[in-house]
Motif scaffolding. Structure first.
Motif, mmCIF file in Angstrom:
data_model
loop_
_atom_site.group_PDB
_atom_site.id
_atom_site.type_symbol
_atom_site.label_atom_id
_atom_site.label_comp_id
_atom_site.label_asym_id
_atom_site.label_seq_id
_atom_site.Cartn_x
_atom_site.Cartn_y
_atom_site.Cartn_z
ATOM 1 N N GLU A 1 0.701 -1.328 0.073
ATOM 2 C CA GLU A 1 0.073 0.064 -0.089
ATOM 3 C C GLU A 1 0.812 1.234 0.058
ATOM 4 O O GLU A 1 0.649 2.193 -0.531
ATOM 5 C CB GLU A 1 -1.022 -0.039 1.240
ATOM 6 C CG GLU A 1 -2.099 1.118 1.188
ATOM 7 C CD GLU A 1 -3.054 1.044 2.244
ATOM 8 O OE1 GLU A 1 -3.599 1.841 2.446
ATOM 9 O OE2 GLU A 1 -3.173 -0.156 2.795
ATOM 10 N N ALA A 2 1.936 1.268 0.893
ATOM 11 C CA ALA A 2 2.901 2.392 0.862
ATOM 12 C C ALA A 2 3.406 2.585 -0.689
ATOM 13 O O ALA A 2 3.661 3.854 -0.984
ATOM 14 C CB ALA A 2 4.023 2.029 1.930
ATOM 15 N N VAL A 3 3.879 1.652 -1.116
ATOM 16 C CA VAL A 3 4.606 1.967 -2.510
ATOM 17 C C VAL A 3 3.378 2.087 -3.486
ATOM 18 O O VAL A 3 3.957 3.140 -4.317
ATOM 19 C CB VAL A 3 5.301 0.328 -3.049
ATOM 20 C CG1 VAL A 3 5.769 0.390 -4.435
ATOM 21 C CG2 VAL A 3 6.416 -0.021 -2.045
ATOM 22 N N GLU A 4 2.461 1.636 -3.505
ATOM 23 C CA GLU A 4 1.065 1.887 -4.272
ATOM 24 C C GLU A 4 1.024 3.417 -4.466
ATOM 25 O O GLU A 4 0.497 4.141 -5.429
ATOM 26 C CB GLU A 4 -0.121 1.085 -3.963
ATOM 27 C CG GLU A 4 -1.214 1.442 -4.689
ATOM 28 C CD GLU A 4 -1.443 0.711 -6.156
ATOM 29 O OE1 GLU A 4 -2.089 1.156 -7.029
ATOM 30 O OE2 GLU A 4 -0.865 -0.433 -6.213
ATOM 31 N N ASN A 5 1.183 4.275 -3.160
ATOM 32 C CA ASN A 5 0.636 5.434 -3.047
ATOM 33 C C ASN A 5 2.087 6.455 -3.329
ATOM 34 O O ASN A 5 1.807 7.744 -3.259
ATOM 35 C CB ASN A 5 0.228 5.806 -1.698
ATOM 36 C CG ASN A 5 -1.103 5.045 -1.375
ATOM 37 O OD1 ASN A 5 -1.800 5.039 -2.503
ATOM 38 N ND2 ASN A 5 -1.398 4.632 -0.165
ATOM 39 N N LEU A 6 3.082 5.854 -3.812
ATOM 40 C CA LEU A 6 4.089 6.533 -3.968
ATOM 41 C C LEU A 6 4.026 7.416 -5.454
ATOM 42 O O LEU A 6 3.374 7.095 -6.422
ATOM 43 C CB LEU A 6 5.578 6.042 -4.202
ATOM 44 C CG LEU A 6 6.050 5.402 -3.026
ATOM 45 C CD1 LEU A 6 7.270 4.516 -3.321
ATOM 46 C CD2 LEU A 6 6.616 6.563 -2.011
ATOM 47 N N PRO A 7 4.397 8.674 -5.630
ATOM 48 C CA PRO A 7 4.477 9.205 -7.003
ATOM 49 C C PRO A 7 5.027 8.453 -7.961
ATOM 50 O O PRO A 7 6.111 7.789 -7.573
ATOM 51 C CB PRO A 7 5.081 10.732 -6.727
ATOM 52 C CG PRO A 7 5.031 10.888 -5.197
ATOM 53 C CD PRO A 7 5.187 9.470 -4.652
ATOM 54 N N GLN A 8 4.512 8.493 -9.195
ATOM 55 C CA GLN A 8 4.792 7.668 -10.027
ATOM 56 C C GLN A 8 6.403 7.665 -10.413
ATOM 57 O O GLN A 8 7.171 6.611 -10.517
ATOM 58 C CB GLN A 8 4.048 7.772 -11.341
ATOM 59 C CG GLN A 8 4.481 6.953 -12.541
ATOM 60 C CD GLN A 8 3.805 5.408 -12.283
ATOM 61 O OE1 GLN A 8 2.749 5.267 -11.718
ATOM 62 N NE2 GLN A 8 4.308 4.368 -13.074
ATOM 63 N N GLY A 9 7.093 9.036 -10.629
ATOM 64 C CA GLY A 9 8.539 8.978 -11.129
ATOM 65 C C GLY A 9 9.393 8.673 -9.857
ATOM 66 O O GLY A 9 10.127 8.191 -9.992
ATOM 67 N N MET A 10 8.895 8.837 -8.469
ATOM 68 C CA MET A 10 9.523 8.438 -7.551
ATOM 69 C C MET A 10 9.524 6.951 -7.280
ATOM 70 O O MET A 10 10.670 6.199 -7.127
ATOM 71 C CB MET A 10 8.932 8.993 -5.955
ATOM 72 C CG MET A 10 9.860 8.422 -4.911
ATOM 73 S SD MET A 10 9.122 9.041 -3.252
ATOM 74 C CE MET A 10 9.438 10.880 -3.375
ATOM 75 N N ALA A 11 8.489 6.361 -7.577
ATOM 76 C CA ALA A 11 8.424 5.026 -7.368
ATOM 77 C C ALA A 11 9.275 4.260 -8.825
ATOM 78 O O ALA A 11 9.951 3.094 -8.287
ATOM 79 C CB ALA A 11 7.139 4.245 -7.608
ATOM 80 N N GLU A 12 9.243 4.970 -9.803
ATOM 81 C CA GLU A 12 9.992 4.278 -10.945
ATOM 82 C C GLU A 12 11.584 4.065 -10.677
ATOM 83 O O GLU A 12 12.500 3.545 -10.762
ATOM 84 C CB GLU A 12 9.634 4.831 -12.383
ATOM 85 C CG GLU A 12 8.558 4.530 -12.766
ATOM 86 C CD GLU A 12 8.017 5.380 -14.092
ATOM 87 O OE1 GLU A 12 8.825 5.980 -14.534
ATOM 88 O OE2 GLU A 12 6.825 5.113 -14.472
ATOM 89 N N GLU A 13 12.175 5.321 -10.022
ATOM 90 C CA GLU A 13 13.488 5.546 -9.644
ATOM 91 C C GLU A 13 13.969 4.881 -8.531
ATOM 92 O O GLU A 13 14.830 4.061 -8.706
ATOM 93 C CB GLU A 13 13.497 7.170 -9.138
ATOM 94 C CG GLU A 13 15.184 7.431 -9.310
ATOM 95 C CD GLU A 13 15.379 8.911 -8.795
ATOM 96 O OE1 GLU A 13 16.497 9.157 -8.449
ATOM 97 O OE2 GLU A 13 14.523 9.536 -9.187
ATOM 98 N N LEU A 14 13.103 4.728 -7.455
ATOM 99 C CA LEU A 14 13.466 3.678 -6.414
ATOM 100 C C LEU A 14 13.545 2.316 -6.992
ATOM 101 O O LEU A 14 14.262 1.410 -6.526
ATOM 102 C CB LEU A 14 12.518 3.764 -5.154
ATOM 103 C CG LEU A 14 12.535 4.967 -4.623
ATOM 104 C CD1 LEU A 14 11.253 4.998 -3.534
ATOM 105 C CD2 LEU A 14 13.645 5.436 -3.736
ATOM 106 N N ARG A 15 12.650 1.785 -7.883
ATOM 107 C CA ARG A 15 12.674 0.561 -8.562
ATOM 108 C C ARG A 15 13.886 0.458 -9.500
ATOM 109 O O ARG A 15 14.573 -0.649 -9.290
ATOM 110 C CB ARG A 15 11.310 0.360 -9.411
ATOM 111 C CG ARG A 15 10.763 -1.124 -9.547
ATOM 112 C CD ARG A 15 9.501 -1.264 -9.944
ATOM 113 N NE ARG A 15 8.581 -0.912 -8.962
ATOM 114 C CZ ARG A 15 7.778 0.308 -9.003
ATOM 115 N NH1 ARG A 15 7.967 1.122 -10.074
ATOM 116 N NH2 ARG A 15 6.809 0.419 -8.067
ATOM 117 N N SER A 16 14.218 1.255 -10.095
ATOM 118 C CA SER A 16 15.377 1.247 -10.873
ATOM 119 C C SER A 16 16.779 1.075 -10.114
ATOM 120 O O SER A 16 17.743 0.414 -10.562
ATOM 121 C CB SER A 16 15.637 2.378 -11.806
ATOM 122 O OG SER A 16 15.933 3.593 -11.303
#
Length: 140
Positions: free
Chosen positions: A121-136
């Motif tokens: 749920e926490a990851v789902e609510n991250l801003p899209q750009g931030m989530a993509e950078e953290l994932r990369s």
């Protein structure tokens, strides 16, 4: 051998939005059906514990058990296949997935695992750009 289906949730903005749309469908039909053009040729393998994995905003985010298949008719009067789904929608680990039309098979080994509720749920609510950078960076 169990296989799963993966499909885009067209017009769906979030997992909560998918839940709301499906709740409305259940009210109207009494069971949760999703119409698709073609019946899976590997229907027996799908019914052997298979799920539909939903792609929402570029990521597989959820899955639902496929209970059965039924013959159906679309709004245009053409024959369709109705996927009968378990109403229980499970959040999965986020897995990036490219856009596609229709559905595709997915092996059991490739299917994402069910995610821990609080983390997902926490990851789902991250801003899209931030989530993509953290994932990369391999951090989520």
């Amino acid at each position: 051998m169990t296989v799963h289906l993966v499909k885009m949730a067209v017009g769906i903005e979030s997992l909560d939005h998918l839940r709301r749309v499906q709740a409305e469908r259940i009210k109207g039909a009494g069971k949760l059906r999703h119409l698709t053009r073609n019946r899976p040729r590997r229907a027996d393998d799908v019914l052997d514990g298979g799920c539909i994995h939903w792609i929402i905003k570029g990521y597989i985010r959820a899955r639902q058990r496929i209970i059965d298949f039924e013959d159906a008719e679309g709004r245009d009067g053409r024959k369709r296949c109705a996927l009968i789904l378990d109403p229980n929608l499970e959040r999965t680990a986020l897995v990036p997935h490219r856009p596609m039309q229709g559905w595709r098979y997915m092996d059991e080994e490739s299917a994402p695992s069910v995610a821990d509720g609080n983390y997902a749920e926490a990851v789902e609510n991250l801003p899209q750009g931030m989530a993509e950078e953290l994932r990369s960076l391999g951090l989520i």
